[in-house]
Design a protein around this motif. Sequence first.
Motif, PDB file in Angstrom:
ATOM      1  N   ILE A 133       0.835  -1.207   0.000  1.00  0.00           N
ATOM      2  CA  ILE A 133       0.000   0.000   0.000  1.00  0.00           C
ATOM      3  C   ILE A 133       0.872   1.261   0.000  1.00  0.00           C
ATOM      4  CG2 ILE A 133      -0.365   0.121   2.495  1.00  0.00           C
ATOM      5  CD1 ILE A 133      -2.909   0.983  -0.253  1.00  0.00           C
ATOM      6  N   LYS A 134       2.014   1.184   0.657  1.00  0.00           N
ATOM      7  CA  LYS A 134       2.952   2.314   0.665  1.00  0.00           C
ATOM      8  C   LYS A 134       3.391   2.633  -0.765  1.00  0.00           C
ATOM      9  CE  LYS A 134       7.531   3.478   2.363  1.00  0.00           C
ATOM     10  NZ  LYS A 134       8.681   2.985   3.109  1.00  0.00           N
ATOM     11  N   GLU A 135       3.693   1.594  -1.540  1.00  0.00           N
ATOM     12  CA  GLU A 135       4.110   1.788  -2.928  1.00  0.00           C
ATOM     13  C   GLU A 135       2.963   2.334  -3.777  1.00  0.00           C
ATOM     14  OE1 GLU A 135       7.193   1.634  -4.049  1.00  0.00           O
ATOM     15  OE2 GLU A 135       7.759   1.135  -1.998  1.00  0.00           O
ATOM     16  N   LEU A 136       1.745   1.851  -3.532  1.00  0.00           N
ATOM     17  CA  LEU A 136       0.595   2.321  -4.297  1.00  0.00           C
ATOM     18  C   LEU A 136       0.310   3.789  -3.993  1.00  0.00           C
ATOM     19  CD1 LEU A 136      -1.695   1.881  -6.268  1.00  0.00           C
ATOM     20  CD2 LEU A 136      -3.050   0.922  -4.398  1.00  0.00           C
ATOM     21  N   THR A 142      -8.290  12.985   0.164  1.00  0.00           N
ATOM     22  CA  THR A 142      -9.085  13.124   1.378  1.00  0.00           C
ATOM     23  C   THR A 142      -9.312  11.804   2.094  1.00  0.00           C
ATOM     24  OG1 THR A 142     -11.136  12.955   0.099  1.00  0.00           O
ATOM     25  CG2 THR A 142     -10.286  15.173   0.544  1.00  0.00           C
ATOM     26  N   ASP A 143      -9.135  10.679   1.366  1.00  0.00           N
ATOM     27  CA  ASP A 143      -9.348   9.385   1.993  1.00  0.00           C
ATOM     28  C   ASP A 143      -8.677   8.296   1.164  1.00  0.00           C
ATOM     29  OD1 ASP A 143     -10.629   7.627   3.966  1.00  0.00           O
ATOM     30  OD2 ASP A 143     -11.875   6.960   2.296  1.00  0.00           O
ATOM     31  N   CYS A 144      -8.228   7.274   1.848  1.00  0.00           N
ATOM     32  CA  CYS A 144      -7.694   6.083   1.179  1.00  0.00           C
ATOM     33  C   CYS A 144      -8.109   4.876   2.003  1.00  0.00           C
ATOM     34  CB  CYS A 144      -6.172   6.149   1.068  1.00  0.00           C
ATOM     35  SG  CYS A 144      -5.449   4.624   0.405  1.00  0.00           S
ATOM     36  N   SER A 145      -8.888   4.003   1.378  1.00  0.00           N
ATOM     37  CA  SER A 145      -9.237   2.748   2.040  1.00  0.00           C
ATOM     38  C   SER A 145      -8.799   1.620   1.121  1.00  0.00           C
ATOM     39  CB  SER A 145     -10.737   2.680   2.330  1.00  0.00           C
ATOM     40  OG  SER A 145     -11.472   2.795   1.137  1.00  0.00           O
ATOM     41  N   PHE A 146      -8.417   0.499   1.723  1.00  0.00           N
ATOM     42  CA  PHE A 146      -7.883  -0.584   0.907  1.00  0.00           C
ATOM     43  C   PHE A 146      -8.022  -1.910   1.636  1.00  0.00           C
ATOM     44  CE2 PHE A 146      -4.513   0.881   3.612  1.00  0.00           C
ATOM     45  CZ  PHE A 146      -3.907  -0.279   4.050  1.00  0.00           C
ATOM     46  N   ASN A 147      -7.890  -2.993   0.870  1.00  0.00           N
ATOM     47  CA  ASN A 147      -7.727  -4.313   1.462  1.00  0.00           C
ATOM     48  C   ASN A 147      -6.701  -5.065   0.634  1.00  0.00           C
ATOM     49  OD1 ASN A 147      -9.027  -5.638  -0.715  1.00  0.00           O
ATOM     50  ND2 ASN A 147     -11.014  -5.481   0.270  1.00  0.00           N
ATOM     51  N   ASN A 175      -9.394   2.345  -2.723  1.00  0.00           N
ATOM     52  CA  ASN A 175     -10.290   3.439  -3.086  1.00  0.00           C
ATOM     53  C   ASN A 175      -9.656   4.739  -2.600  1.00  0.00           C
ATOM     54  OD1 ASN A 175     -12.438   1.725  -4.050  1.00  0.00           O
ATOM     55  ND2 ASN A 175     -12.792   1.213  -1.911  1.00  0.00           N
ATOM     56  N   PHE A 176      -9.319   5.603  -3.535  1.00  0.00           N
ATOM     57  CA  PHE A 176      -8.735   6.901  -3.220  1.00  0.00           C
ATOM     58  C   PHE A 176      -9.776   7.977  -3.476  1.00  0.00           C
ATOM     59  CE2 PHE A 176      -5.050   4.317  -4.140  1.00  0.00           C
ATOM     60  CZ  PHE A 176      -4.105   4.754  -3.222  1.00  0.00           C
ATOM     61  N   GLN A 188     -13.585   9.911  -6.814  1.00  0.00           N
ATOM     62  CA  GLN A 188     -12.954   8.717  -6.254  1.00  0.00           C
ATOM     63  C   GLN A 188     -12.384   7.864  -7.375  1.00  0.00           C
ATOM     64  OE1 GLN A 188     -15.658   6.366  -3.922  1.00  0.00           O
ATOM     65  NE2 GLN A 188     -14.036   5.138  -3.045  1.00  0.00           N
ATOM     66  N   ILE A 189     -11.231   7.254  -7.110  1.00  0.00           N
ATOM     67  CA  ILE A 189     -10.633   6.279  -8.019  1.00  0.00           C
ATOM     68  C   ILE A 189     -10.587   4.951  -7.287  1.00  0.00           C
ATOM     69  CG2 ILE A 189      -8.579   5.575  -9.303  1.00  0.00           C
ATOM     70  CD1 ILE A 189      -7.840   8.514  -9.501  1.00  0.00           C
ATOM     71  N   ASN A 190     -11.163   3.943  -7.894  1.00  0.00           N
ATOM     72  CA  ASN A 190     -11.099   2.578  -7.374  1.00  0.00           C
ATOM     73  C   ASN A 190     -10.095   1.842  -8.248  1.00  0.00           C
ATOM     74  OD1 ASN A 190     -13.374   3.125  -5.621  1.00  0.00           O
ATOM     75  ND2 ASN A 190     -14.597   3.039  -7.469  1.00  0.00           N
TER      76      ASN A 190
END
Length: 128
Positions: A2-5, A31-36, A52-53, A119-121
């Motif tokens: 996730i750090k690289e992304l 404003t937000d970043c959620s991930f799995n 999701n950014f 948002q970008i998924n």
Amino acid sequence: MIKELRKTMKQVFDATKRLKVSRSVDVFAETDCSFNLERIDYDTNRKLCNANFSYIVSPEPNSNSTAPSITFDDIVTNFEESTTLSIFNDNKLKVLNYSFEQGDVVTDPTTGTVSLGFQINIRVININ
């Protein structure tokens, strides 16, 4: 991974000078970043990331403009051109797919300033 992304996404949007945060250009901020993360290959420790950014774009604070100088289409075009470049590969990521969602257009009732949220998924795997 996730750090690289996150680093890559910053590089993608910093590729266009108009998408930097500054007093002399539009405000563009995550404003937000959620991930799995999912492990997809135990032999090589390969992972799949669904992220999701969320971003917001507002006009330059010192301008007389009430709307950002860039449009949602400009942002999509910039991103799509970047995915074909080596930015993701340089960071050992491969884009599987992505989608955009144009969010709210927020108008400040006092100043009349318009901000665009979107948002970008994105789904990526790490390349070893």
